[in-house]
Design an enzyme around this catalytic site. Structure first.
Site, PDB file in Angstrom:
ATOM      1  N   LYS A  58       0.832  -1.207   0.000  1.00 35.02           N
ATOM      2  CA  LYS A  58       0.000   0.000   0.000  1.00 35.02           C
ATOM      3  C   LYS A  58       0.865   1.255   0.000  1.00 35.02           C
ATOM      4  N   VAL A 191      -5.264 -10.604  -7.025  1.00 39.26           N
ATOM      5  CA  VAL A 191      -5.115  -9.375  -6.249  1.00 39.26           C
ATOM      6  C   VAL A 191      -3.681  -8.853  -6.322  1.00 39.26           C
ATOM      7  N   VAL A 245       0.777 -20.326 -18.680  1.00 35.34           N
ATOM      8  CA  VAL A 245       2.226 -20.219 -18.868  1.00 35.34           C
ATOM      9  C   VAL A 245       2.808 -21.625 -18.996  1.00 35.34           C
ATOM     10  N   ALA A 276       2.506 -14.388  -9.383  1.00 36.75           N
ATOM     11  CA  ALA A 276       1.485 -14.099  -8.355  1.00 36.75           C
ATOM     12  C   ALA A 276       0.290 -15.003  -8.626  1.00 36.75           C
ATOM     13  N   ARG A 279      -1.217 -18.259  -2.870  1.00 37.43           N
ATOM     14  CA  ARG A 279      -0.345 -18.581  -1.737  1.00 37.43           C
ATOM     15  C   ARG A 279      -0.804 -19.896  -1.130  1.00 37.43           C
ATOM     16  N   ASP A 319      -4.246 -17.362   7.516  1.00 35.46           N
ATOM     17  CA  ASP A 319      -4.020 -17.965   6.196  1.00 35.46           C
ATOM     18  C   ASP A 319      -3.806 -19.474   6.256  1.00 35.46           C
ATOM     19  N   ALA A 327      -5.863 -10.337   5.854  1.00 38.38           N
ATOM     20  CA  ALA A 327      -5.362 -10.001   7.189  1.00 38.38           C
ATOM     21  C   ALA A 327      -6.504  -9.834   8.187  1.00 38.38           C
ATOM     22  N   HIS A 451     -23.080  15.781   2.206  1.00 35.74           N
ATOM     23  CA  HIS A 451     -22.939  16.238   0.819  1.00 35.74           C
ATOM     24  C   HIS A 451     -21.851  17.294   0.737  1.00 35.74           C
TER      25      HIS A 451
HETATM   26  P1  FAD Z   1       1.292 -14.218   8.139  1.00 41.31           P
HETATM   27  O1  FAD Z   1       1.085 -12.759   8.062  1.00 41.31           O
HETATM   28  O2  FAD Z   1       1.879 -14.907   6.966  1.00 41.31           O
HETATM   29  O3  FAD Z   1       2.200 -14.471   9.425  1.00 41.31           O
HETATM   30  C1  FAD Z   1       2.622 -15.730   9.794  1.00 41.31           C
HETATM   31  C2  FAD Z   1       3.887 -15.576  10.611  1.00 41.31           C
HETATM   32  O4  FAD Z   1       4.208 -16.853  11.164  1.00 41.31           O
HETATM   33  C3  FAD Z   1       5.091 -15.161   9.796  1.00 41.31           C
HETATM   34  O5  FAD Z   1       5.785 -14.121  10.444  1.00 41.31           O
HETATM   35  C4  FAD Z   1       5.942 -16.422   9.725  1.00 41.31           C
HETATM   36  O6  FAD Z   1       7.332 -16.137   9.652  1.00 41.31           O
HETATM   37  C5  FAD Z   1       5.592 -17.068  11.042  1.00 41.31           C
HETATM   38  N1  FAD Z   1       5.840 -18.520  11.069  1.00 41.31           N
HETATM   39  C6  FAD Z   1       5.578 -19.443  10.107  1.00 41.31           C
HETATM   40  N2  FAD Z   1       5.901 -20.689  10.546  1.00 41.31           N
HETATM   41  C7  FAD Z   1       6.380 -20.532  11.803  1.00 41.31           C
HETATM   42  C8  FAD Z   1       6.861 -21.425  12.788  1.00 41.31           C
HETATM   43  N3  FAD Z   1       6.875 -22.765  12.592  1.00 41.31           N
HETATM   44  N4  FAD Z   1       7.303 -20.922  13.962  1.00 41.31           N
HETATM   45  C9  FAD Z   1       7.269 -19.585  14.211  1.00 41.31           C
HETATM   46  N5  FAD Z   1       6.799 -18.691  13.317  1.00 41.31           N
HETATM   47  C10 FAD Z   1       6.353 -19.163  12.139  1.00 41.31           C
HETATM   48  N6  FAD Z   1      -4.433  -8.943   3.035  1.00 41.31           N
HETATM   49  C11 FAD Z   1      -5.313  -7.956   3.300  1.00 41.31           C
HETATM   50  O7  FAD Z   1      -6.264  -8.181   4.049  1.00 41.31           O
HETATM   51  N7  FAD Z   1      -5.164  -6.710   2.756  1.00 41.31           N
HETATM   52  C12 FAD Z   1      -4.145  -6.408   1.929  1.00 41.31           C
HETATM   53  O8  FAD Z   1      -4.039  -5.280   1.439  1.00 41.31           O
HETATM   54  C13 FAD Z   1      -3.203  -7.422   1.624  1.00 41.31           C
HETATM   55  N8  FAD Z   1      -2.161  -7.169   0.808  1.00 41.31           N
HETATM   56  C14 FAD Z   1      -1.248  -8.144   0.565  1.00 41.31           C
HETATM   57  C15 FAD Z   1      -0.188  -7.864  -0.297  1.00 41.31           C
HETATM   58  C16 FAD Z   1       0.758  -8.835  -0.572  1.00 41.31           C
HETATM   59  C17 FAD Z   1       1.890  -8.524  -1.503  1.00 41.31           C
HETATM   60  C18 FAD Z   1       0.655 -10.116   0.054  1.00 41.31           C
HETATM   61  C19 FAD Z   1       1.690 -11.163  -0.191  1.00 41.31           C
HETATM   62  C20 FAD Z   1      -0.402 -10.409   0.891  1.00 41.31           C
HETATM   63  C21 FAD Z   1      -1.365  -9.426   1.156  1.00 41.31           C
HETATM   64  N9  FAD Z   1      -2.456  -9.680   1.978  1.00 41.31           N
HETATM   65  C22 FAD Z   1      -3.379  -8.689   2.215  1.00 41.31           C
HETATM   66  C23 FAD Z   1      -2.656 -10.987   2.613  1.00 41.31           C
HETATM   67  C24 FAD Z   1      -2.185 -10.905   4.083  1.00 41.31           C
HETATM   68  O9  FAD Z   1      -0.827 -10.535   4.093  1.00 41.31           O
HETATM   69  C25 FAD Z   1      -2.383 -12.253   4.745  1.00 41.31           C
HETATM   70  O10 FAD Z   1      -3.724 -12.655   4.631  1.00 41.31           O
HETATM   71  C26 FAD Z   1      -2.026 -12.149   6.230  1.00 41.31           C
HETATM   72  O11 FAD Z   1      -0.692 -11.734   6.404  1.00 41.31           O
HETATM   73  C27 FAD Z   1      -2.233 -13.498   6.910  1.00 41.31           C
HETATM   74  O12 FAD Z   1      -1.958 -13.351   8.258  1.00 41.31           O
HETATM   75  P2  FAD Z   1      -1.429 -14.580   9.135  1.00 41.31           P
HETATM   76  O13 FAD Z   1      -1.181 -14.014  10.489  1.00 41.31           O
HETATM   77  O14 FAD Z   1      -2.326 -15.727   8.975  1.00 41.31           O
HETATM   78  O15 FAD Z   1      -0.053 -15.003   8.462  1.00 41.31           O
HETATM   79  P1  NAD Z   2      -5.039 -14.868  -6.200  1.00 45.82           P
HETATM   80  O1  NAD Z   2      -5.631 -16.163  -5.862  1.00 45.82           O
HETATM   81  O2  NAD Z   2      -5.736 -13.608  -5.849  1.00 45.82           O
HETATM   82  O3  NAD Z   2      -4.764 -14.797  -7.769  1.00 45.82           O
HETATM   83  C1  NAD Z   2      -3.980 -15.734  -8.455  1.00 45.82           C
HETATM   84  C2  NAD Z   2      -4.334 -15.657  -9.923  1.00 45.82           C
HETATM   85  O4  NAD Z   2      -3.375 -16.427 -10.640  1.00 45.82           O
HETATM   86  C3  NAD Z   2      -5.710 -16.255 -10.220  1.00 45.82           C
HETATM   87  O5  NAD Z   2      -6.444 -15.352 -10.990  1.00 45.82           O
HETATM   88  C4  NAD Z   2      -5.374 -17.544 -10.970  1.00 45.82           C
HETATM   89  O6  NAD Z   2      -6.348 -17.883 -11.925  1.00 45.82           O
HETATM   90  C5  NAD Z   2      -4.062 -17.185 -11.627  1.00 45.82           C
HETATM   91  N1  NAD Z   2      -3.222 -18.346 -11.969  1.00 45.82           N
HETATM   92  C6  NAD Z   2      -3.021 -19.468 -11.225  1.00 45.82           C
HETATM   93  N2  NAD Z   2      -2.150 -20.292 -11.856  1.00 45.82           N
HETATM   94  C7  NAD Z   2      -1.799 -19.671 -13.010  1.00 45.82           C
HETATM   95  C8  NAD Z   2      -0.944 -20.004 -14.091  1.00 45.82           C
HETATM   96  N3  NAD Z   2      -0.260 -21.142 -14.092  1.00 45.82           N
HETATM   97  N4  NAD Z   2      -0.804 -19.136 -15.115  1.00 45.82           N
HETATM   98  C9  NAD Z   2      -1.498 -17.949 -15.102  1.00 45.82           C
HETATM   99  N5  NAD Z   2      -2.342 -17.585 -14.103  1.00 45.82           N
HETATM  100  C10 NAD Z   2      -2.475 -18.427 -13.072  1.00 45.82           C
HETATM  101  O7  NAD Z   2      -3.570 -14.910  -5.544  1.00 45.82           O
HETATM  102  P2  NAD Z   2      -2.483 -13.785  -5.369  1.00 45.82           P
HETATM  103  O8  NAD Z   2      -2.773 -12.612  -6.210  1.00 45.82           O
HETATM  104  O9  NAD Z   2      -1.180 -14.475  -5.489  1.00 45.82           O
HETATM  105  O10 NAD Z   2      -2.697 -13.375  -3.867  1.00 45.82           O
HETATM  106  C11 NAD Z   2      -2.546 -14.349  -2.818  1.00 45.82           C
HETATM  107  C12 NAD Z   2      -3.423 -14.037  -1.654  1.00 45.82           C
HETATM  108  O11 NAD Z   2      -3.010 -12.835  -1.024  1.00 45.82           O
HETATM  109  C13 NAD Z   2      -4.857 -13.873  -2.071  1.00 45.82           C
HETATM  110  O12 NAD Z   2      -5.614 -14.857  -1.443  1.00 45.82           O
HETATM  111  C14 NAD Z   2      -5.277 -12.523  -1.608  1.00 45.82           C
HETATM  112  O13 NAD Z   2      -6.477 -12.559  -0.887  1.00 45.82           O
HETATM  113  C15 NAD Z   2      -4.139 -12.062  -0.696  1.00 45.82           C
HETATM  114  N6  NAD Z   2      -3.913 -10.648  -1.015  1.00 45.82           N
HETATM  115  C16 NAD Z   2      -4.880  -9.755  -0.675  1.00 45.82           C
HETATM  116  C17 NAD Z   2      -4.721  -8.433  -1.013  1.00 45.82           C
HETATM  117  C18 NAD Z   2      -5.793  -7.474  -0.651  1.00 45.82           C
HETATM  118  O14 NAD Z   2      -6.629  -7.805   0.173  1.00 45.82           O
HETATM  119  N7  NAD Z   2      -5.822  -6.289  -1.222  1.00 45.82           N
HETATM  120  C19 NAD Z   2      -3.606  -8.016  -1.719  1.00 45.82           C
HETATM  121  C20 NAD Z   2      -2.668  -8.961  -2.075  1.00 45.82           C
HETATM  122  C21 NAD Z   2      -2.836 -10.279  -1.706  1.00 45.82           C
END
Ligand code: FAD
Ligand code: NAD
Length: 475
Positions: A58, A191, A245, A276, A279, A319, A327, A451
């Site tokens: 962000k 996303v 791909v 992307a 996950r 997750d 999150a 408004h």
């Molecule tokens: P995580 O945030 O993945 O945290 C898990 C933690 O556990 C990590 O620090 C990891 O190192 C630790 N861990 C793992 N295994 C072990 C172990 N055995 N022992 C100790 N520690 C361990 N979601 C949104 O809602 N809004 C967004 O805008 C958004 N943007 C995103 C952008 C990107 C680029 C990505 C990749 C994800 C985004 N997400 C967003 C998704 C969001 O980040 C996840 O849904 C969220 O972080 C999940 O939270 P969590 O606590 O389950 O896991």
């Molecule tokens: P995603 O599931 O949102 O999108 C993955 C995309 O990749 C899908 O459209 C799928 O059809 C496509 N795909 C899969 N295999 C493919 C292939 N072999 N070739 C081409 N396309 C293929 O997953 P993401 O964008 O990686 O994000 C992961 C997670 O992180 C999501 O679950 C999302 O909720 C979370 N996230 C959330 C935010 C947010 O809330 N703003 C931002 C970033 C990530």
């Protein structure tokens, strides 16, 4: 001698750290273990969200949006900025400082609430025991009344495009580019693909997104997805649907991305590729086979609606369990589990979880789409309102998109709110609150909206459900 806690949480992302803080607020002695290490070896709490997800993405979305607007839109406001310059190093440093502030804040919150924060690896053993291994040091046994698994997720890797950390990267690598790639390939129009594709496109990259599905944003309402696709196309994002791909080849000229679609085989050459494609839950070396925790075929820790695993007093949130990888979903599960451990009666309302995609325009929704209602045979009515008729959106020069509300044809109860437009991520909060309180469209119709604000578009969409919109022709 082993240390004893009421609750041990493994993972300090938004699911785990929230669970730990809430448990401590209940007066339970709580420890939270996290394994996260930055590339420089430093340790921080906050997980993916704070360190490599929500927050850094962000920060870059905001900076790149400002750059883009200065370049494309300021002159229409009568603002001249001379020659526009991009200082990516400063932009990246700003992002890093926001991440540092927020992840450092979790440590401070742990201290203030009395949570014992531990850096290192956690592994669940039988009988709610946890083996804690610090990054440098000997393993230690922790005993707990309750254990919460919150280990999050990691990016899926494609065999056709293996990460090399340089030319082919995951989302974390894509947040760290130190130069704007001239040609950027993105695999996956989900996303992450859309958000990070937008960042680099606004900063000047020529972006091609290759998506396997032939429907754009299949999880969103189709009308909203169509509008978003139209806007992205206008901005120059090249999104190729129905494209699988097949292979990538790293050459001196760049990465050759080979994909197949209905027409046959294609190749594009790009400087960098972001993969992307989703996950997967992170359970590597987490569970002793005798701990009794079942894992699904897709690798998720199996839980019931209250996030109980198959082992006594072992819970899992975020997750690593079923449901959207968001999150706020993980955090609410964390709160619920801590409250349940403390003996409260509580639940998460899984029907009312907002989704937000932080592109421009933003896309946000909550509840059911029109397609889902049709499929389920639910009688519904719907209303839309275009931002083109919103005074505030016009003043902001961001009048693309619409608000759509779907409601029960029999009870008028709001079943879904779908937005593509300015600040959709903020506006959706009204829809979430309305649905949480089981509001009808009449409730929204009779609610006074300031408004001129963007929220008036939500008000007008509610009126449009009954063909009573004031600032639109009701059809
Ligand atoms: P995580 O945030 O993945 O945290 C898990 C933690 O556990 C990590 O620090 C990891 O190192 C630790 N861990 C793992 N295994 C072990 C172990 N055995 N022992 C100790 N520690 C361990 N979601 C949104 O809602 N809004 C967004 O805008 C958004 N943007 C995103 C952008 C990107 C680029 C990505 C990749 C994800 C985004 N997400 C967003 C998704 C969001 O980040 C996840 O849904 C969220 O972080 C999940 O939270 P969590 O606590 O389950 O896991
Ligand atoms: P995603 O599931 O949102 O999108 C993955 C995309 O990749 C899908 O459209 C799928 O059809 C496509 N795909 C899969 N295999 C493919 C292939 N072999 N070739 C081409 N396309 C293929 O997953 P993401 O964008 O990686 O994000 C992961 C997670 O992180 C999501 O679950 C999302 O909720 C979370 N996230 C959330 C935010 C947010 O809330 N703003 C931002 C970033 C990530």
């Amino acid at each position: 001698m082993s240390r004893k806690f009421d609750v041990v949480v493994i993972g300090a992302g938004p699911a785990g750290y929230v669970a730990a803080i809430r448990a401590a607020q209940h007066g339970l002695s709580t420890a939270c273990i996290d394994a996260w290490q930055n590339p420089d070896g430093s340790t921080v709490f906050g997980g993916t969200c704070l360190n490599a997800g929500c927050i850094p993405s962000k920060a870059l979305l905001e900076s790149s949006e400002l750059y883009h607007r200065a370049q494309q839109e300021f002159s229409a406001h009568g603002i001249g900025v001379g020659e526009l310059a991009l200082d990516l190093a400063t932009m990246q440093a700003r992002k890093a400082s926001i991440v540092r502030d927020l992840s450092g804040g979790i440590g401070a919150l742990f201290k203030a609430n009395g949570v014992t924060g531990l850096f290192g690896h956690g592994r669940l053993l039988p009988d709610q025991k946890v083996q804690y291994t610090p990054h440098a040091g000997e393993p230690e046994l922790l005993e707990a009344e309750h254990v919460v698994l919150a280990t999050g997720s990691t990016p899926v890797e494609l065999s056709a495009a293996l990460f090399d950390g340089e030319r082919i990267v995951d989302s974390q690598g894509a947040l760290e580019f130190d130069a704007v790639p001239q040609r950027l390939g993105v695999i996956g129009a989900g996303v992450i693909g859309l958000e990070l594709g937008s960042v680099w496109q606004r900063l000047g990259a020529e972006v091609t997104i290759v998506e396997a599905m032939d429907q754009f944003l299949f999880m969103a309402d189709a009308q909203i997805a169509r509008e978003a696709q139209r806007q992205f196309k206008k901005q120059g994002l090249d999104i190729r649907l129905g494209a699988m791909v097949r292979a990538t080849e790293i050459t001196d000229a760049g990465v050759i991305l080979k994909y197949d679609d209905e027409q046959g085989g294609h190749e594009i050459t790009v400087d960098k590729v972001i993969v992307a494609v989703g996950r997967r839950p992170a359970t590597g070396n987490l569970l002793d086979p005798l701990a009794g925790v079942d894992v699904s075929e897709r690798g998720f820790v199996e839980v019931d609606s209250e996030c109980r695993t198959t082992a006594l007093n072992v819970w899992a949130v975020g997750d690593v369990v079923r449901g959207p990888m968001l999150a706020h979903k993980g955090s609410e599960e964390g709160v619920m589990v801590a409250d349940l451990i403390a003996g409260d009666v509580t639940e998460v309302n899984y029907d009312v979880i907002p989704s937000v995609i932080y592109t421009a325009p933003e896309i946000a929704w909550v509840g059911k789409t029109e397609e889902e209602l049709k499929k389920a045979g639910v009688a519904f009515k719907s209303g839309t309102f275009n931002f083109a008729a919103s005074g505030r959106a016009k003043a902001m020069d961001q009048d693309a998109g619409l608000v759509k509300i779907v409601a029960s044809a029999t009870t008028d109860r709001i079943l879904g709110v779908h937005i593509c437009g300015p600040m959709a991520g903020e506006l959706i909060g009204e829809g979430v609150l309305a649905m949480e309180f089981q509001a009808s469209t009449e409730d929204l119709q009779r609610t006074i909206h300031g408004h001129p604000t963007l929220t008036e578009a939500v008000h007008e969409a509610a009126l449009a459900v009954d063909r009573r919109a004031i600032h639109a022709i009701n059809r």
